[in-house]
Design a protein around this motif. Structure first.
Motif, PDB file in Angstrom:
ATOM      1  N   TYR A   1     -28.135  11.532 -15.259  1.00 25.03           N
ATOM      2  CA  TYR A   1     -28.441  12.084 -13.945  1.00 25.03           C
ATOM      3  C   TYR A   1     -29.905  11.821 -13.617  1.00 25.03           C
ATOM      4  CZ  TYR A   1     -27.841  15.264  -9.967  1.00 25.03           C
ATOM      5  OH  TYR A   1     -27.724  15.790  -8.704  1.00 25.03           O
TER       6      TYR A   1
ATOM      7  N   LEU B   1     -31.950  13.094 -16.739  1.00 22.61           N
ATOM      8  CA  LEU B   1     -31.211  13.882 -17.716  1.00 22.61           C
ATOM      9  C   LEU B   1     -30.324  12.961 -18.536  1.00 22.61           C
ATOM     10  CD1 LEU B   1     -31.695  15.739 -15.054  1.00 22.61           C
ATOM     11  CD2 LEU B   1     -30.123  17.305 -16.208  1.00 22.61           C
TER      12      LEU B   1
ATOM     13  N   GLU C   1     -28.540  22.988  -7.552  1.00 17.26           N
ATOM     14  CA  GLU C   1     -28.025  22.098  -8.599  1.00 17.26           C
ATOM     15  C   GLU C   1     -27.472  22.932  -9.738  1.00 17.26           C
ATOM     16  OE1 GLU C   1     -30.879  19.432 -10.790  1.00 17.26           O
ATOM     17  OE2 GLU C   1     -29.461  19.953 -12.387  1.00 17.26           O
TER      18      GLU C   1
ATOM     19  N   LEU D   1     -23.778  19.829  -6.876  1.00 17.35           N
ATOM     20  CA  LEU D   1     -24.905  19.986  -5.949  1.00 17.35           C
ATOM     21  C   LEU D   1     -24.360  20.555  -4.648  1.00 17.35           C
ATOM     22  CD1 LEU D   1     -28.003  19.220  -5.648  1.00 17.35           C
ATOM     23  CD2 LEU D   1     -27.183  17.180  -4.471  1.00 17.35           C
TER      24      LEU D   1
ATOM     25  N   ASP E   1     -30.714  23.662  -1.345  1.00 13.45           N
ATOM     26  CA  ASP E   1     -29.777  22.992  -2.249  1.00 13.45           C
ATOM     27  C   ASP E   1     -29.798  23.663  -3.604  1.00 13.45           C
ATOM     28  OD1 ASP E   1     -31.159  21.106  -4.403  1.00 13.45           O
ATOM     29  OD2 ASP E   1     -32.306  20.823  -2.559  1.00 13.45           O
TER      30      ASP E   1
ATOM     31  N   LEU F   1     -31.283  15.240   1.799  1.00  9.84           N
ATOM     32  CA  LEU F   1     -30.809  15.282   0.417  1.00  9.84           C
ATOM     33  C   LEU F   1     -29.733  14.220   0.255  1.00  9.84           C
ATOM     34  CD1 LEU F   1     -31.065  17.076  -2.231  1.00  9.84           C
ATOM     35  CD2 LEU F   1     -29.026  18.245  -1.413  1.00  9.84           C
TER      36      LEU F   1
ATOM     37  N   ASP G   1     -29.625  13.023  -7.461  1.00 11.50           N
ATOM     38  CA  ASP G   1     -29.920  13.493  -6.113  1.00 11.50           C
ATOM     39  C   ASP G   1     -31.387  13.278  -5.784  1.00 11.50           C
ATOM     40  OD1 ASP G   1     -31.494  16.270  -6.003  1.00 11.50           O
ATOM     41  OD2 ASP G   1     -30.074  16.444  -7.667  1.00 11.50           O
TER      42      ASP G   1
ATOM     43  N   ILE H   1     -32.097  25.518  -9.267  1.00 10.43           N
ATOM     44  CA  ILE H   1     -31.562  24.710 -10.367  1.00 10.43           C
ATOM     45  C   ILE H   1     -31.075  25.670 -11.436  1.00 10.43           C
ATOM     46  CG2 ILE H   1     -32.185  23.158 -12.272  1.00 10.43           C
ATOM     47  CD1 ILE H   1     -34.146  21.779 -10.436  1.00 10.43           C
TER      48      ILE H   1
ATOM     49  N   TYR I   1     -25.685  22.396 -13.698  1.00  9.13           N
ATOM     50  CA  TYR I   1     -25.312  21.434 -14.745  1.00  9.13           C
ATOM     51  C   TYR I   1     -24.966  22.222 -16.001  1.00  9.13           C
ATOM     52  CZ  TYR I   1     -25.438  17.264 -17.693  1.00  9.13           C
ATOM     53  OH  TYR I   1     -25.098  16.251 -18.568  1.00  9.13           O
TER      54      TYR I   1
ATOM     55  N   LYS J   1     -32.901  12.905 -10.869  1.00 11.86           N
ATOM     56  CA  LYS J   1     -33.287  13.848  -9.818  1.00 11.86           C
ATOM     57  C   LYS J   1     -34.658  13.449  -9.298  1.00 11.86           C
ATOM     58  CE  LYS J   1     -33.194  18.744  -8.806  1.00 11.86           C
ATOM     59  NZ  LYS J   1     -31.839  18.774  -8.253  1.00 11.86           N
TER      60      LYS J   1
ATOM     61  N   TYR K   1     -27.047  12.375  -2.386  1.00  6.52           N
ATOM     62  CA  TYR K   1     -26.371  12.427  -3.696  1.00  6.52           C
ATOM     63  C   TYR K   1     -25.905  11.029  -4.021  1.00  6.52           C
ATOM     64  CZ  TYR K   1     -23.502  14.402  -7.475  1.00  6.52           C
ATOM     65  OH  TYR K   1     -22.971  14.734  -8.688  1.00  6.52           O
TER      66      TYR K   1
END
Lengths: 341, 341, 341, 341
Positions: free
Chosen positions: C149, C246, D230, D216, D228, C216, C228, D153, D232, C151, C218
């Motif tokens: 991932y 990540l 997130e 997201l 937003d 934003l 994102d 997050i 995970y 970000k 994705y």
């Protein structure tokens, strides 16, 4: 397991905090009495915390058979006398630092407490701070190899009132003593000598008491390690307590300036609030030292920090003060080197 | 404006860096010659940087009429002699610290350079570091009120080789001297006395040279301010340079341990890499001090850090060494208090 | 090795910075000409940087045989046309992003540049930022296992003027495009689709251009990874660029908000200044991308970031804009899927 | 004031923590009973905490006249039923989130609880976290002007077991729900619509439940603000909860990754340990929410976070799930828009 019935002696800022913690946050503790020389304060605190008994007379509570442990948070000048009385009473003793401002009296207190066989824990709360404990655990796990140097910084947000300074025993015994203790704790060695210097930077009035508001102590430890301790009374920005332990394979840094995990970003920069004082900085440690003490009482175990640790820290402070006054390195006397009249 | 034709004397690690910077990163500078006592090194560096002339003989380059400025980055023992020769040549002089290891020689060098009227800048690069500069600007803007205390830490990642130590003049003149200079710069006051202590913590061999690998200097400034400087040779974890300036209304902290703005989060924790050494830590300062020097040469301005600053820092270092040896506070002699034979 | 003779086209804020860097900080570069449609600006910059030649006519400089490399820093609408002309001239091309605001034109430019065989580097400076480079190196070394991932956050301190917004191509092509490129760079995979949303939070006037000031995106990558990208025009507090990657064994965080390594502690808290803009944040990257380009020209090597990277980032931006408008996930077309008329 | 007699229903990890906190750290609370469907667990916990009564039958404890407050920490599927029973019993209710996984059932629960007039607090502990509270106070004090954007997050250290996933209601209702609530709390506005996307990055098995391990959500608030969230499941490095609130005059950042204020510097860099999980991260919040609840019960005040907040967070989560499934923006239904059969 039966609850430990506790009495707090001395209801100043820290004594009040101990009383609250014992009443609400320490499993196994039961606050049953509070004491202060000001009766209104004792009564008010008792009412506030739902405690039945309050007093202005230590002897009255020391004689009580339904009290198991005494927490001495009174002015320093009374510590040694009260400690001896608690020792005679056979109750468990939680004693705030310093044991005394006089090294002989401190040594005599050690002898009295140890002879009595009572359980005694000193109020060096930093040892129970999660950060210091974690650092100690890392040292024990070998993370920095052999510790070689200890660096401590203690800065208060502002100097105490002049009356406090007058009775404080000076910056070394009053402020640096916490660092002397934590230095011994971290390095696991005794300090053999001290060289101390200092200045009056801001609080001109402390000069009247042959005191300074800024001090630096250089410590030599058994086996060749060393360290330095900075103390300052007037940091203004907040309460700033730091430590570093330099070893042969790494260095541990203990910090904790930030009040909350919140940062404000604005056109004035990135900003966070700073801890205002010792109660906030060591909030958790003040609870955890009490929890540890109560556990020792309930299980008959020896506290990890005892009256001898109180003597050692004071011996370093006393040597530091003399070093500052005589402008030379001064040896730290061991307990058996002190004449007890 | 005509380019300043530059010659670098001494092509060790720092001299080589200066040569690269002059060749590629300093507007207005033209590197025209390099010198080293090892001919192969001089030749190789000249080739690498596209410089026509190289030499092993200072006098040859000092006599050249097509060279405007000399950068002395040779071993310390040659600094004073070369500085005097450059003064005689009338060229501009960029002189690495320390001016000398001998205070009388340093004073004589100050007199010679000043009498000659040449432009001279000392290599105290920290003054050009963006962080130190920003801190200085904040002090000037009143951000901390009146500065009262300076705290400096300099830790090297590992001790230099024994041969270096033997010729270094000791930890105070070699390592702490940068902090003495930056302390004067930040506090804008002279240091009047020093109390220094130290220990051999790790590099046992330095004891042979009456040196230590860990030192602490306590400084007293004109007007009642104070400060302390920690030096350590064996931090192992990296190059750690810090400063704090405590004032009546705030405290400035200068740091810079992090190598990159990258953090690795893993099940081993949160981790970032640490700066390995002085070249990396002061990368920008090493360029900016040269840019400032070239501008002074081009515009006939006086450098912000001159040969007298070199004397003052050495005077503190010399007092610190004596304080360490004689175990007492030692006054820092002013330039006019030094006999120059 | 011969110096690379450089001409900078476009002398706005960034073009001016490139010109200064080429003139003073890039070894092997020789700035020989500057160009701007405003003759006064071209002349003034030439004088300031000691450059002999200035012009308002691209063709004039493109025809010059004593110019080796062209740096196109003109308004976006001219990028594609100028790139093709440079390709025809056979000179090396440094091209600012975006290649074009029109995907077909961008694809045509890729074909033209590649067919010509000229050396071409795109101005995605973040790839040369020390922090991003260090993160990439850690990924390559396996520090986070397999990247899963990405970000990205890009926040500008304040919205550009309305005239700029009108010609910008919108927030996705103008602001997020840097993140799209760095996401591809870090993940080492192509983006296959985008879902984008956005809002007008503060700059109400952008609505006139069907644009937003907050967005934003994705991203879905080949092989199942995702990411994102946040973009915001009005952070007010400064220029804030961040990234996180990540992985299966760790996460890398790239940050860089702090302007200097200086912190002010006061009764208003702990404070440091924030970077004000892209020139300051990517100061080193703007030099390093030019150094890399000049090295490629001198050594005949292929730049690490080329015109195809410019296409790919634009393709993502174009898909993002469509996704925002059509409120659905949009596939990112490969170069061979675009009709070039 | 009389102690509030408490019974904890459900003794999983969090229920057990609540029971310990009520027994030892919450002034005014008296834990008098524990309940779990596994009798051995109920009995063991009762013994461990010195509680006289344990049960497996909710009705038995709900009928008891000597119990004042019920803490529902049972599996989510039982929340609504138990909440209604507590409402009927007239006792005070502390209800863990989510109210239900079904929006109609949640709405019905709101109606039942409100009709009964009982005191009810929802277990959104983040609202009691010192950092979130401090951020909220700063917003109230105008530190960031008008809030425009919320960024949240939430990363768990590792995905829960498959059985948990199967019953969890999916990542939006299970993990992001805390962020939905805190977003409403910080922005002080309702969320009107959600656009959600997500991926299966690591835990392939969640696909079986039409779930993802990475998500997201883009939120639109009343009045034009946005945000937003997130989520995970597999951060691996620890428990990472962050928030940012961007306003017209500043941005607040709530963080908290560090486990202790201890940093290890070594030749592997600068390192600190990361918080492992929610119990450690929100240790203080889990106590403080109970303290607040007990105070409300004792003083007859309305909790700051009630059953309607539980509905609102679930309504956002439900809309997010639908948005993810239907690949379109979905409006968040208000309580009066939900049919309750």
């Amino acid at each position: 397991m039966d609850a430990v019935r506790c009495a707090v002696f001395g209801l100043g800022r820290l004594g009040h905090q101990h009383a609250i913690n014992l009443a609400t946050r320490v499993p196994g503790a039961k606050l049953v009495a509070v004491l202060d020389s000001v009766p209104e304060l004792a009564e008010k605190t008792a009412r506030e915390l739902g405690v039945q008994r309050w007093s202005t007379e230590p002897d009255e509570l020391l004689a009580a058979t339904d009290i198991d442990a005494i927490f001495v948070v009174t002015p320093t000048s009374t510590h040694a006398t009260l400690a001896k009385k608690v020792a005679e009473s056979g109750k468990a003793l939680f004693l705030e630092k310093p044991v005394s401002l006089d090294l002989e009296e401190a040594a005599a207190t050690v002898h009295a407490v140890e002879a009595s066989g009572i359980l005694c824990q000193l109020g060096f709360m930093r040892r129970f701070d999660p950060a210091y404990k974690a650092a100690k655990a890392q040292i024990a796990a070998g993370a920095i190899g052999e510790p070689l140097y200890f660096k401590g910084i203690s800065r208060d947000p502002q100097a105490p009132p002049e009356t406090y300074v007058a009775a404080s025993g000076g910056i070394f015994a009053d402020q640096s003593i916490h660092d002397y203790d934590i230095a011994r704790f971290m390095m696991e060695r005794e300090v053999t000598s001290v060289s101390a210097v200092g200045s009056v930077l801001y609080s001109k009035e402390v000069a009247r008491y042959n005191d300074v508001d800024q001090a630096l102590s250089y410590l030599r430890f058994e086996g060749g390690a060393a360290g330095d301790i900075e103390a300052y009374r007037n940091a203004f920005y907040g309460y700033d307590i730091r430590a570093e332990i330099l070893g042969t394979e790494g260095t541990l840094v203990v910090s904790g300036l930030r009040q909350q995990n919140v940062t404000l970003l604005s056109n004035r920069g990135s900003n966070y609030e700073i801890l205002p004082g010792f109660i906030e900085r060591f909030k958790e440690a003040y609870v955890d030292e009490l929890i540890a003490f109560i556990q020792c009482v309930q299980q008959g175990e020896r506290p990890s920090v005892g009256v001898r640790d109180g003597y050692q820290a004071l011996a370093i402070a006393t040597a530091a003060k003399r070093s500052y006054q005589e402008k030379r390195e001064v040896a730290v006397p061991g307990l058996n080197e002190v004449n007890v009249s």
